[in-house]
Design an enzyme around this catalytic site. Sequence first.
Site, PDB file in Angstrom:
ATOM      1  CG  ASN A  41      -0.942   0.044   2.869  1.00  0.00           C
ATOM      2  OD1 ASN A  41       0.657  -0.722   2.728  1.00  0.00           O
ATOM      3  ND2 ASN A  41      -0.909  -0.085   3.439  1.00  0.00           N
ATOM      4  CB  ILE A  42       1.989   4.100  -2.046  1.00  0.00           C
ATOM      5  CG1 ILE A  42       2.121   2.356  -2.579  1.00  0.00           C
ATOM      6  CG2 ILE A  42       2.894   5.008  -2.485  1.00  0.00           C
ATOM      7  CD1 ILE A  42       2.778   2.286  -4.345  1.00  0.00           C
ATOM      8  CD  GLU A  43      -1.048   4.739   4.319  1.00  0.00           C
ATOM      9  OE1 GLU A  43      -0.979   5.487   5.022  1.00  0.00           O
ATOM     10  OE2 GLU A  43      -2.228   3.705   5.207  1.00  0.00           O
ATOM     11  CB  CYS A  52      -5.526  -1.596  -1.250  1.00  0.00           C
ATOM     12  SG  CYS A  52      -6.204  -0.196  -0.434  1.00  0.00           S
ATOM     13  CD  GLU A  54      -5.776  -5.914  -0.940  1.00  0.00           C
ATOM     14  OE1 GLU A  54      -4.689  -5.074  -0.378  1.00  0.00           O
ATOM     15  OE2 GLU A  54      -5.977  -5.845  -0.441  1.00  0.00           O
ATOM     16  CB  CYS A  90     -10.623  -2.605   1.118  1.00  0.00           C
ATOM     17  SG  CYS A  90     -10.140  -1.981  -0.726  1.00  0.00           S
ATOM     18  CB  CYS A  93      -8.808  -4.702  -2.793  1.00  0.00           C
ATOM     19  SG  CYS A  93      -7.807  -3.274  -3.027  1.00  0.00           S
TER      20      CYS A  93
HETATM   21  N1  THU Z   1      -5.738  -1.977   2.232  1.00  0.00           N
HETATM   22  C1  THU Z   1      -4.502  -1.782   1.333  1.00  0.00           C
HETATM   23  O1  THU Z   1      -3.599  -2.138   0.905  1.00  0.00           O
HETATM   24  N2  THU Z   1      -5.758  -3.166   1.571  1.00  0.00           N
HETATM   25  C2  THU Z   1      -6.861  -3.370   1.979  1.00  0.00           C
HETATM   26  O2  THU Z   1      -7.427  -4.428   1.075  1.00  0.00           O
HETATM   27  C3  THU Z   1      -7.555  -2.651   2.539  1.00  0.00           C
HETATM   28  C4  THU Z   1      -6.801  -1.316   2.952  1.00  0.00           C
HETATM   29  C5  THU Z   1      -4.716  -0.650   3.118  1.00  0.00           C
HETATM   30  C6  THU Z   1      -4.767   1.047   2.212  1.00  0.00           C
HETATM   31  C7  THU Z   1      -4.426   2.410   3.870  1.00  0.00           C
HETATM   32  O3  THU Z   1      -2.865   2.097   3.479  1.00  0.00           O
HETATM   33  C8  THU Z   1      -4.202   1.458   5.190  1.00  0.00           C
HETATM   34  O4  THU Z   1      -4.547  -0.455   3.940  1.00  0.00           O
HETATM   35  C9  THU Z   1      -5.495   1.553   5.997  1.00  0.00           C
HETATM   36  O5  THU Z   1      -6.328   1.664   5.390  1.00  0.00           O
END
Ligand code: THU
Length: 135
Positions: A41-43, A52, A54, A90, A93
């Site tokens: 994941n890359i915020e 996300c 995935e 999520c 995804c």
């Molecule tokens: N996140 C994912 O990488 N995959 C998911 O299926 C659910 C959420 C990440 C997004 C964000 O960076 C962190 O988890 C908190 O939501």
Amino acid sequence: MTKELIAMALEARKNAYVPYSHYAVGAAVLTENGSFFKGCNIENASYGATNCAERTAIFKAVSEGHRRITAIAVAGGMAGEEPVDYAYPCGICRQVIKEFGGDDCKVIVVKNETDYQEYTLAELLPHGFGGESIR
Ligand code: THU
């Protein structure tokens, strides 16, 4: 294949860019011709721009010419710690897994190398909307 995907998802977590949530996710996909891709994941300071793990992994595969994935492993937990729970993809995804993996795509949620659970995408996204619906 499952063991390799799990190892790659756990490895990918280490690159997660998570200064806001501190929740690090790693994912790894297997394509139909046997190639592996991993992603994290890359915020973003503008939270909605976050990607996300995935989708990072799937988009890496698709952007390299792979159109079909057969399995994806996902591991998530607080950065720097081993996952304490299974991290389920999520909704967005799940929809992207549907697009490139279909209902039979295997989804492996991972705590560690020996503690994981397997589902099909259809179990996680029943009655999903796919390309077949608009053809
Ligand atoms: N996140 C994912 O990488 N995959 C998911 O299926 C659910 C959420 C990440 C997004 C964000 O960076 C962190 O988890 C908190 O939501």
